[in-house]
Design a protein around this motif. Structure first.
Motif, PDB file in Angstrom:
ATOM      1  N   TYR A 401      39.941  10.612   6.245  1.00 24.52           N
ATOM      2  CA  TYR A 401      40.755   9.425   5.944  1.00 24.52           C
ATOM      3  C   TYR A 401      42.132   9.481   6.637  1.00 24.52           C
ATOM      4  O   TYR A 401      42.542   8.499   7.275  1.00 24.52           O
ATOM      5  CB  TYR A 401      40.878   9.263   4.422  1.00 24.52           C
ATOM      6  CG  TYR A 401      41.656   8.043   4.017  1.00 24.52           C
ATOM      7  CD1 TYR A 401      41.252   6.769   4.440  1.00 24.52           C
ATOM      8  CD2 TYR A 401      42.800   8.151   3.243  1.00 24.52           C
ATOM      9  CE1 TYR A 401      41.976   5.638   4.086  1.00 24.52           C
ATOM     10  CE2 TYR A 401      43.521   7.023   2.886  1.00 24.52           C
ATOM     11  CZ  TYR A 401      43.109   5.776   3.312  1.00 24.52           C
ATOM     12  OH  TYR A 401      43.829   4.667   2.968  1.00 24.52           O
ATOM     13  N   PRO A 402      42.850  10.628   6.575  1.00 25.28           N
ATOM     14  CA  PRO A 402      44.151  10.670   7.283  1.00 25.28           C
ATOM     15  C   PRO A 402      43.989  10.446   8.795  1.00 25.28           C
ATOM     16  O   PRO A 402      44.813   9.793   9.425  1.00 25.28           O
ATOM     17  CB  PRO A 402      44.670  12.090   7.013  1.00 25.28           C
ATOM     18  CG  PRO A 402      43.911  12.576   5.846  1.00 25.28           C
ATOM     19  CD  PRO A 402      42.591  11.886   5.846  1.00 25.28           C
ATOM     20  N   LYS A 405      43.483   6.748   9.551  1.00 26.25           N
ATOM     21  CA  LYS A 405      44.742   5.971   9.528  1.00 26.25           C
ATOM     22  C   LYS A 405      45.456   6.062  10.887  1.00 26.25           C
ATOM     23  O   LYS A 405      46.032   5.090  11.364  1.00 26.25           O
ATOM     24  CB  LYS A 405      45.650   6.484   8.400  1.00 26.25           C
ATOM     25  CG  LYS A 405      45.178   6.010   7.031  1.00 26.25           C
ATOM     26  CD  LYS A 405      46.214   6.223   5.970  1.00 26.25           C
ATOM     27  CE  LYS A 405      46.244   7.651   5.510  1.00 26.25           C
ATOM     28  NZ  LYS A 405      47.125   7.931   4.391  1.00 26.25           N
ATOM     29  N   LEU A 408      43.611   3.741  13.281  1.00 28.65           N
ATOM     30  CA  LEU A 408      43.925   2.330  13.015  1.00 28.65           C
ATOM     31  C   LEU A 408      45.295   1.973  13.584  1.00 28.65           C
ATOM     32  O   LEU A 408      45.501   0.886  14.116  1.00 28.65           O
ATOM     33  CB  LEU A 408      43.905   2.055  11.504  1.00 28.65           C
ATOM     34  CG  LEU A 408      42.508   2.007  10.864  1.00 28.65           C
ATOM     35  CD1 LEU A 408      42.611   1.956   9.356  1.00 28.65           C
ATOM     36  CD2 LEU A 408      41.730   0.800  11.374  1.00 28.65           C
ATOM     37  N   LYS A 409      46.197   2.922  13.492  1.00 31.32           N
ATOM     38  CA  LYS A 409      47.548   2.672  14.025  1.00 31.32           C
ATOM     39  C   LYS A 409      47.520   2.645  15.560  1.00 31.32           C
ATOM     40  O   LYS A 409      48.111   1.768  16.195  1.00 31.32           O
ATOM     41  CB  LYS A 409      48.489   3.771  13.528  1.00 31.32           C
ATOM     42  CG  LYS A 409      49.910   3.493  13.852  1.00 31.32           C
ATOM     43  CD  LYS A 409      50.833   4.459  13.153  1.00 31.32           C
ATOM     44  CE  LYS A 409      52.210   4.312  13.715  1.00 31.32           C
ATOM     45  NZ  LYS A 409      52.819   5.553  14.105  1.00 31.32           N
ATOM     46  N   TYR A 414      47.997  -1.018  13.165  1.00 31.39           N
ATOM     47  CA  TYR A 414      48.069  -1.196  11.708  1.00 31.39           C
ATOM     48  C   TYR A 414      48.680   0.015  11.021  1.00 31.39           C
ATOM     49  O   TYR A 414      48.202   1.135  11.192  1.00 31.39           O
ATOM     50  CB  TYR A 414      46.664  -1.398  11.138  1.00 31.39           C
ATOM     51  CG  TYR A 414      46.183  -2.828  11.126  1.00 31.39           C
ATOM     52  CD1 TYR A 414      47.080  -3.888  11.034  1.00 31.39           C
ATOM     53  CD2 TYR A 414      44.826  -3.112  11.177  1.00 31.39           C
ATOM     54  CE1 TYR A 414      46.625  -5.198  11.021  1.00 31.39           C
ATOM     55  CE2 TYR A 414      44.368  -4.423  11.162  1.00 31.39           C
ATOM     56  CZ  TYR A 414      45.272  -5.451  11.089  1.00 31.39           C
ATOM     57  OH  TYR A 414      44.830  -6.736  11.071  1.00 31.39           O
ATOM     58  N   GLU A 415      49.710  -0.222  10.241  1.00 32.09           N
ATOM     59  CA  GLU A 415      50.220   0.818   9.346  1.00 32.09           C
ATOM     60  C   GLU A 415      49.427   0.687   8.043  1.00 32.09           C
ATOM     61  O   GLU A 415      48.774  -0.340   7.819  1.00 32.09           O
ATOM     62  CB  GLU A 415      51.712   0.591   9.051  1.00 32.09           C
ATOM     63  CG  GLU A 415      52.629   0.711  10.244  1.00 32.09           C
ATOM     64  CD  GLU A 415      52.828   2.130  10.725  1.00 32.09           C
ATOM     65  OE1 GLU A 415      52.429   3.061  10.011  1.00 32.09           O
ATOM     66  OE2 GLU A 415      53.365   2.299  11.832  1.00 32.09           O
ATOM     67  N   GLU A 416      49.571   1.676   7.169  1.00 31.58           N
ATOM     68  CA  GLU A 416      48.845   1.632   5.898  1.00 31.58           C
ATOM     69  C   GLU A 416      49.221   0.360   5.124  1.00 31.58           C
ATOM     70  O   GLU A 416      48.378  -0.294   4.515  1.00 31.58           O
ATOM     71  CB  GLU A 416      49.199   2.878   5.086  1.00 31.58           C
ATOM     72  CG  GLU A 416      48.104   3.298   4.167  1.00 31.58           C
ATOM     73  CD  GLU A 416      48.391   4.644   3.527  1.00 31.58           C
ATOM     74  OE1 GLU A 416      49.300   5.348   4.016  1.00 31.58           O
ATOM     75  OE2 GLU A 416      47.713   4.978   2.549  1.00 31.58           O
ATOM     76  N   LEU A 424      41.568  -0.514   2.042  1.00 33.10           N
ATOM     77  CA  LEU A 424      41.951   0.893   2.195  1.00 33.10           C
ATOM     78  C   LEU A 424      41.107   1.777   1.279  1.00 33.10           C
ATOM     79  O   LEU A 424      40.643   2.847   1.685  1.00 33.10           O
ATOM     80  CB  LEU A 424      43.439   1.080   1.856  1.00 33.10           C
ATOM     81  CG  LEU A 424      44.436   0.673   2.940  1.00 33.10           C
ATOM     82  CD1 LEU A 424      45.855   0.788   2.431  1.00 33.10           C
ATOM     83  CD2 LEU A 424      44.269   1.542   4.191  1.00 33.10           C
TER      84      LEU A 424
END
Ligand SMILES: Nc1ncnc2c1ncn2[C@@H]1O[C@H](COP(=O)(O)OP(=O)(O)OP(=O)(O)O)[C@@H](O)[C@H]1O
Ligand SMILES: [Mg+2]
Length: 518
Positions: A401-402, A405, A408-409, A414-416, A424
């Motif tokens: 998951y980390p 993220k 995605l960025k 995309y930020e969280e 999410l």
């Protein structure tokens, strides 16, 4: 600490300059009438001496050309000072060196700059004068005579001069290396040498992967970055402890999890060159040693897919035989226990490879990193894995998951906080069981990157499909935590070839590595 010396305004200059010219012209004609040239020269010398006797400063000239050779110190000072001059200075000279993508700024003619070193303030002046007309010379000199004059207080001279100049040389080398393009070397030419007797071919290395773009657990990533930084700054540590200044990393994990990207990120982070060693092109141990001797320091020596490059399982066959030779067997060490014939004429032995990484030859040069990668750690001989050989074993896992993220960025910006909480949550729930590699996920995101919302929903869809398939086929592993995976993988690796093996030393984990570095 450095500060630019401000020039007077043009108006002030003009008035003082005009009056000075007048006085000078008058004095010159007076002197010419009264004194012959010899006497004038002697007077000048005398006044100069008196001036220096009573001055509290001493001056050092560093000319660009020393006799007929280029003065290395001049270039170093120029580079060193260029790192301080701000881009908005009044007038700067710009330079771009060969093989460099960076532009450096330098002082222009007769500019001054103040620097301080160990609490001592010094002044640098860039002096440019016209060179007198040359008589014939094989190597014509530039029309301008350039040099730096260093002004230091007499009482500080003995305190700093040597160490200051050493410091400048060191900093300049660092800047030069940083400005220069990284190089990627390969031995794909086989054993043949180029016209300079060099076995490596090089191309500029411009891989965009950095630790910022690398998708992996941030804590693990930070550990690796700290380890690399400690290594690069560890000259005194390695000297004090009597260890060769080198470090080995073993990157293992499924295809597409970022092993090669990690190597590129390491090289970019430390500004090191990469030597990509193709073992299948190396015919024997002595060729391997020659290749090693021709690598430079501050470099990463990479052997990708080590399990496929060389038949390292050969020893397992020997292990079934009670009279098998081992690594400590002199014959094996000499190379007669080779795997030749099984690799198409390649007769590199495991001992040759081990000597390559930590034998005496591995120390010809310093500050070198060895990186081996493999998709199948369990196929490696424990001799390669044992303590002290590969200092850090890094498991490159399926996307967590980390790591997701970060992707995605990188790909969608995309930020969280830009994503809906429910999305999410769904992503977090499904990502581990999907066991998708960062390469797979990148592919989905790249395909749909123009429509960000769609990209996220497509990704979620893909993750869910994969997770369901894994559950149905029962291929999902029970534990998914990275640390547990690390341990399991390594245990498996050490256990499988261990039956009957003479290398039973335990494999190090990262915590042990840290202890060692401390
Ligand atoms: N951890 C990651 N972070 C960011 N991008 C990644 C990561 N892993 C893979 N990728 C993307 O997938 C592509 C393939 O990754 P890479 O070549 O580094 O994988 P690998 O582990 O070396 O695979 P192989 O075992 O097949 O050599 C890269 O170009 C990169 O864009
Ligand atoms: Mg790879």
């Amino acid at each position: 600490m450095i500060q630019k010396v401000e020039a007077n305004t043009m108006k002030e200059y003009w008035t003082s300059f005009a009056s000075l010219l007048g006085v000078l012209a008058f004095c010159q004609s007076l002197l010419q009438v009264i004194f012959p040239p010899e006497l004038r020269f002697a007077c000048l010398k005398f006044f100069n001496r008196i001036f220096h006797l009573f001055s509290s400063y001493c001056y050092f000239d560093i000319t660009e050309i020393d006799g007929v050779n280029t003065n290395e110190l001049y270039n170093a000072v120029q580079l060193y000072l260029s790192s301080f001059v701000s881009i908005n200075g009044s007038r700067l000279s710009l330079t771009r060196a060969l093989n460099s993508s960076a532009i450096t700024f330098g002082l222009s003619n007769n500019d001054c700059i103040v620097d301080s070193f160990n609490g001592v303030t010094v002044l640098w002046e860039h002096v440019v004068t016209q060179r007198q007309a040359q008589t014939f010379s094989w190597r014509p000199l530039p029309e301008e005579k350039r040099g730096f004059t260093l002004r230091i207080k007499k009482r500080d001279k003995s305190l700093i001069l040597d160490s200051y100049l050493d410091y400048i040389m060191e900093r300049a080398n660092e800047i030069r290396r940083k400005n220069q393009d990284r190089l990627l070397y390969t031995n794909s030419r086989g054993g043949s040498l180029d016209s300079r007797g060099y076995p490596w071919e090089s191309v500029p290395f411009k891989h965009p992967s950095t630790f910022d773009t690398l998708a992996m657990d941030p804590v693990k990533k930070q550990k690796i970055m700290d380890d690399l930084r400690d290594f690069a700054n560890g000259q005194s540590f390695y000297q004090r402890t009597g260890r060769a200044w080198k470090r080995g990393y073993l990157l293992y994990g499924p295809p597409g999890t970022g092993k090669s990207s990690m190597i590129a990120a390491m090289a970019n982070y430390l500004s090191y060159d990469i030597y990509d060693l193709e073992l299948t092109e190396v015919h024997n141990n002595s060729e391997l040693r020659k290749l090693l001797m021709k690598t430079s320091s501050k470099s990463i020596i990479v052997i990708e897919d080590i399990d496929c490059s060389i038949n390292l399982t050969n020893r397992k066959k020997n292990n079934n035989n009670p009279g098998a030779r081992n690594y400590y067997d002199p014959e094996m060490r000499r190379g007669s226990g080779s795997v030749s014939g099984e690799d198409g004429g390649n007769s590199i032995t495991l001992s040759g490879l081990l000597n390559f990484t930590d034998g005496l030859w591995s120390c010809c040069g310093s500050e070198r990193i060895f990186v081996f990668t493999t998709n199948h750690i369990e196929r490696l001989d424990p001799a390669l894995l044992r303590s002290g050989r590969m200092d850090m074993h890094i498991y490159m896992s399926y996307c967590s998951y980390p790591a997701l993220k970060i992707l995605l960025k990188n790909y969608l910006g995309y930020e969280e906080s830009d994503l809906d909480d429910n999305v999410l949550k769904e992503l977090a729930e499904v990502v581990d069981s999907a066991e998708m590699t960062p390469a797979d996920i990148s592919e989905v995101l790249i395909k749909n990157r123009r429509y960000k919302q769609k990209a996220v929903s497509k990704l979620l869809e893909a993750l869910k499909t994969r997770a369901e398939r894994n559950v149905k086929s029962g291929s999902l592993r029970e534990k998914n935590s990275d640390d547990v995976e690390d341990e399991e993988q390594e245990k498996r690796a050490l256990e499988s070839p261990k039956e009957g093996s003479e290398f039973e030393e335990p494999c190090k984990n990262e915590e042990e590595d840290e202890e060692k570095m401390k």
